[in-house]
Design a protein around this motif. Sequence first.
Motif, mmCIF file in Angstrom:
data_model
loop_
_atom_site.group_PDB
_atom_site.id
_atom_site.type_symbol
_atom_site.label_atom_id
_atom_site.label_comp_id
_atom_site.label_asym_id
_atom_site.label_seq_id
_atom_site.Cartn_x
_atom_site.Cartn_y
_atom_site.Cartn_z
ATOM 1 N N SER A 73 0.832 -1.209 0.000
ATOM 2 C CA SER A 73 0.000 0.000 0.000
ATOM 3 C C SER A 73 0.862 1.254 0.000
ATOM 4 C CB SER A 73 -0.922 0.019 1.218
ATOM 5 O OG SER A 73 -1.806 -1.059 1.176
ATOM 6 N N TRP A 74 1.920 1.246 0.796
ATOM 7 C CA TRP A 74 2.825 2.394 0.856
ATOM 8 C C TRP A 74 3.526 2.594 -0.492
ATOM 9 C CZ3 TRP A 74 8.141 3.016 0.380
ATOM 10 C CH2 TRP A 74 8.630 4.273 0.742
ATOM 11 N N ARG A 78 3.486 5.850 -3.082
ATOM 12 C CA ARG A 78 4.748 6.539 -3.395
ATOM 13 C C ARG A 78 5.109 6.484 -4.880
ATOM 14 N NH1 ARG A 78 8.715 9.402 -1.186
ATOM 15 N NH2 ARG A 78 10.842 8.759 -1.593
ATOM 16 N N TYR A 79 4.803 5.379 -5.544
ATOM 17 C CA TYR A 79 5.220 5.173 -6.938
ATOM 18 C C TYR A 79 4.017 4.849 -7.811
ATOM 19 C CZ TYR A 79 9.747 4.709 -4.663
ATOM 20 O OH TYR A 79 10.871 4.932 -3.902
ATOM 21 N N VAL A 80 3.715 5.747 -8.746
ATOM 22 C CA VAL A 80 2.570 5.556 -9.646
ATOM 23 C C VAL A 80 2.745 4.295 -10.486
ATOM 24 C CG1 VAL A 80 1.290 6.561 -11.569
ATOM 25 C CG2 VAL A 80 2.056 8.010 -9.692
ATOM 26 N N TRP A 81 3.947 4.033 -10.958
ATOM 27 C CA TRP A 81 4.180 2.851 -11.789
ATOM 28 C C TRP A 81 3.887 1.576 -11.014
ATOM 29 C CZ3 TRP A 81 7.728 -0.638 -10.040
ATOM 30 C CH2 TRP A 81 8.702 -0.177 -9.143
ATOM 31 N N PHE A 82 4.179 1.547 -9.703
ATOM 32 C CA PHE A 82 3.900 0.369 -8.893
ATOM 33 C C PHE A 82 2.397 0.194 -8.693
ATOM 34 C CE2 PHE A 82 3.712 -2.129 -4.953
ATOM 35 C CZ PHE A 82 4.574 -3.163 -5.295
ATOM 36 N N GLU A 83 1.704 1.313 -8.517
ATOM 37 C CA GLU A 83 0.243 1.271 -8.391
ATOM 38 C C GLU A 83 -0.389 0.705 -9.657
ATOM 39 O OE1 GLU A 83 -3.458 4.301 -7.476
ATOM 40 O OE2 GLU A 83 -1.616 5.097 -8.325
ATOM 41 N N ILE A 85 0.973 -1.352 -11.764
ATOM 42 C CA ILE A 85 1.265 -2.782 -11.834
ATOM 43 C C ILE A 85 0.302 -3.559 -10.934
ATOM 44 C CG2 ILE A 85 2.944 -4.557 -11.172
ATOM 45 C CD1 ILE A 85 5.136 -2.628 -12.137
ATOM 46 N N CYS A 86 0.081 -3.072 -9.719
ATOM 47 C CA CYS A 86 -0.765 -3.785 -8.754
ATOM 48 C C CYS A 86 -2.249 -3.654 -9.059
ATOM 49 C CB CYS A 86 -0.503 -3.271 -7.341
ATOM 50 S SG CYS A 86 1.112 -3.716 -6.703
ATOM 51 N N ASP A 87 -2.688 -2.445 -9.439
ATOM 52 C CA ASP A 87 -4.118 -2.182 -9.561
ATOM 53 C C ASP A 87 -4.608 -1.990 -10.985
ATOM 54 O OD1 ASP A 87 -4.286 -2.281 -6.812
ATOM 55 O OD2 ASP A 87 -4.169 -0.115 -6.557
ATOM 56 N N GLY A 88 -3.707 -1.771 -11.926
ATOM 57 C CA GLY A 88 -4.112 -1.543 -13.307
ATOM 58 C C GLY A 88 -4.600 -0.121 -13.535
ATOM 59 N N THR A 89 -5.178 0.108 -14.705
ATOM 60 C CA THR A 89 -5.715 1.415 -15.078
ATOM 61 C C THR A 89 -7.112 1.214 -15.661
ATOM 62 O OG1 THR A 89 -4.705 1.259 -17.263
ATOM 63 C CG2 THR A 89 -3.436 2.417 -15.585
ATOM 64 N N PRO A 90 -7.952 2.256 -15.622
ATOM 65 C CA PRO A 90 -9.270 2.136 -16.243
ATOM 66 C C PRO A 90 -9.145 1.874 -17.743
ATOM 67 C CG PRO A 90 -9.132 4.099 -14.870
ATOM 68 C CD PRO A 90 -7.746 3.550 -14.982
ATOM 69 N N ILE A 91 -10.067 1.079 -18.288
ATOM 70 C CA ILE A 91 -10.016 0.713 -19.708
ATOM 71 C C ILE A 91 -11.378 0.959 -20.345
ATOM 72 C CG2 ILE A 91 -9.687 -1.193 -21.334
ATOM 73 C CD1 ILE A 91 -7.786 -2.428 -19.248
ATOM 74 N N VAL A 92 -11.390 1.731 -21.424
ATOM 75 C CA VAL A 92 -12.622 2.007 -22.169
ATOM 76 C C VAL A 92 -12.929 0.802 -23.051
ATOM 77 C CG1 VAL A 92 -13.719 3.492 -23.882
ATOM 78 C CG2 VAL A 92 -12.201 4.493 -22.162
ATOM 79 N N VAL A 93 -14.144 0.247 -22.906
ATOM 80 C CA VAL A 93 -14.530 -0.924 -23.692
ATOM 81 C C VAL A 93 -15.662 -0.620 -24.672
ATOM 82 C CG1 VAL A 93 -13.726 -2.629 -22.012
ATOM 83 C CG2 VAL A 93 -16.067 -1.749 -21.850
#
Length: 146
Positions: A73-74, A78-83, A85-93
């Motif tokens: 979580s920390w 702290r790192y957007v790239w790590f977030e 990787i862990c949580d992904g990004t919104p995707i338009v379908v």
Amino acid sequence: MSTVFKAAAAYLVVLFVIRLIGRRTASQQAPIDMVVLFLFGGMSVSAVLGDDKSFVGAMSAVFTVGLMHVAVSWLKLRYVWFERICDGTPIVVYRDGDWDETQMRRLRMQQADVRTAARQQGLDDMDQVAVAIVERDGKVSVIEKA
């Protein structure tokens, strides 16, 4: 001490596998998805604790998994790239009447899933939908046309 290392490794492996499985498991949880998640837990416990049936061993594993969760979580804060990787990004379908079949296949999602989300927001017809987005947590956000 090996219990602590095994618990940390199990946390990372299960996190990776759940990301590999995709968003559908986390958001909609069909019965088969629940079975998979429970099996992950059961297999992880036996892999981490092995023959150690002591209270200290079990609590060490619980404490380690808790600390791993706090650390991840920390790192996500702290790192957007790590977030990502862990949580992904919104995707338009879906946008303006066009389905993004490539993204739908990648997410292992069906048009019926998006239509269900639209109906839950009171939209009976996809012609009323401007955009449908699969959020990081697997839920489908539907934006109505103006």
